[in-house]
Motif scaffolding. Structure first.
Motif, short mmCIF file in Angstrom:
data_model
loop_
_atom_site.label_atom_id
_atom_site.label_comp_id
_atom_site.label_asym_id
_atom_site.label_seq_id
_atom_site.Cartn_x
_atom_site.Cartn_y
_atom_site.Cartn_z
N PHE A 173 -31.86 3.53 46.71
CA PHE A 173 -31.22 2.46 45.94
C PHE A 173 -32.13 1.25 45.85
CE2 PHE A 173 -29.24 -1.66 46.74
CZ PHE A 173 -28.65 -1.89 45.51
N ILE A 178 -27.12 1.88 42.04
CA ILE A 178 -26.12 2.58 42.87
C ILE A 178 -25.83 3.95 42.27
CG2 ILE A 178 -23.72 2.59 43.62
CD1 ILE A 178 -23.87 -0.44 43.86
N SER A 181 -28.88 6.38 42.49
CA SER A 181 -29.22 6.85 43.84
C SER A 181 -28.12 7.73 44.45
CB SER A 181 -29.50 5.66 44.76
OG SER A 181 -28.38 4.82 44.86
N THR A 182 -26.97 7.77 43.84
CA THR A 182 -25.85 8.54 44.41
C THR A 182 -25.30 9.58 43.43
OG1 THR A 182 -24.29 6.80 43.72
CG2 THR A 182 -25.16 6.69 45.98
#
Length: 218
Positions: free
Chosen positions: A65, A192, A195-196
């Protein structure tokens, strides 16, 4: 604040549309001329690949992130700030260059038998809605600042334009804190998601097709 932001967007919609057009032009050029720009694209990809290697080695979502967020913020701030010193040329060329790279990558996947629309929907769109919008917005502001700087310089030789140029530049500077804050928030949320959510979507919907990227420069 949202009302004021809406007003700012409307005031700058011409430059936002110009930014979007430049990005789309870059994507078109990258996609239709992938073979011709292969070596140039490889050079542009080197820094991205180094960042990706650090992320893979760390294997830490928080680190992922932060790296994504930090690099995007630096890029956005460069688009805004350097627009002043290069009279809007830097952000304009930056949009075209990033578009070319994106178009090139989509073509590489297409040549490898991967549907570029699938790549776009799973690997780019989820975070790209915010990230690309923020970069285009930042570049649009950088282009406008370049135009205003040129106008301000000319006004020193044309007295009748001086008051108007000063007023327009002052108005832009008053709007800048909210603009910068909005761009940072958009990039924060995009990082966010990237990265997820994006890795999960790629893993679930792309699978082994992602191995195509390993052979893109062969």
């Amino acid at each position: 604040m949202m009302r004021r932001l809406g007003t700012i967007v409307r005031k700058n919609k011409r430059y936002i549309w110009i930014g979007l057009a430049l990005m789309l032009l870059g994507i078109f050029l990258g996609y239709t001329n992938a073979e011709a720009i292969k070596q140039a694209a490889k050079q542009m990809m080197d820094s991205i690949q180094r960042i990706a290697k650090h992320i893979n080695d760390a294997n830490n979502p928080l680190y992922t992130f932060w790296v994504i967020f930090e690099n995007n913020v630096i890029a956005a701030f460069s688009m805004v700030g350097l627009g002043i010193f290069f009279l809007g040329l830097y952000p304009a060329l930056g949009l075209i260059t990033n578009g070319i790279l994106l178009g090139f990558l989509l073509k590489v996947y297409a040549n490898g038998g991967v549907n570029p629309l699938k790549i776009f929907l799973a690997g780019i769109l989820p975070h790209g809605i915010l990230e690309l919008s923020a970069i285009i917005f930042a570049s649009a502001i950088g282009i406008k600042l370049g135009v205003l700087t040129y106008d301000w310089i000319v006004s020193w030789f044309v007295k009748e334009r001086r008051a108007g140029a000063k007023a327009r530049f002052g108005e832009m500077l008053r709007d800048l804190p909210l603009i910068i804050g909005t761009i940072v928030v958009m990039l924060f949320l995009a990082a966010i998601i990237e990265s997820t959510v994006t890795p999960l979507l790629i893993q679930n919907f792309m699978g082994q097709e992602m191995s195509v990227v390993k052979d893109m420069f062969k």
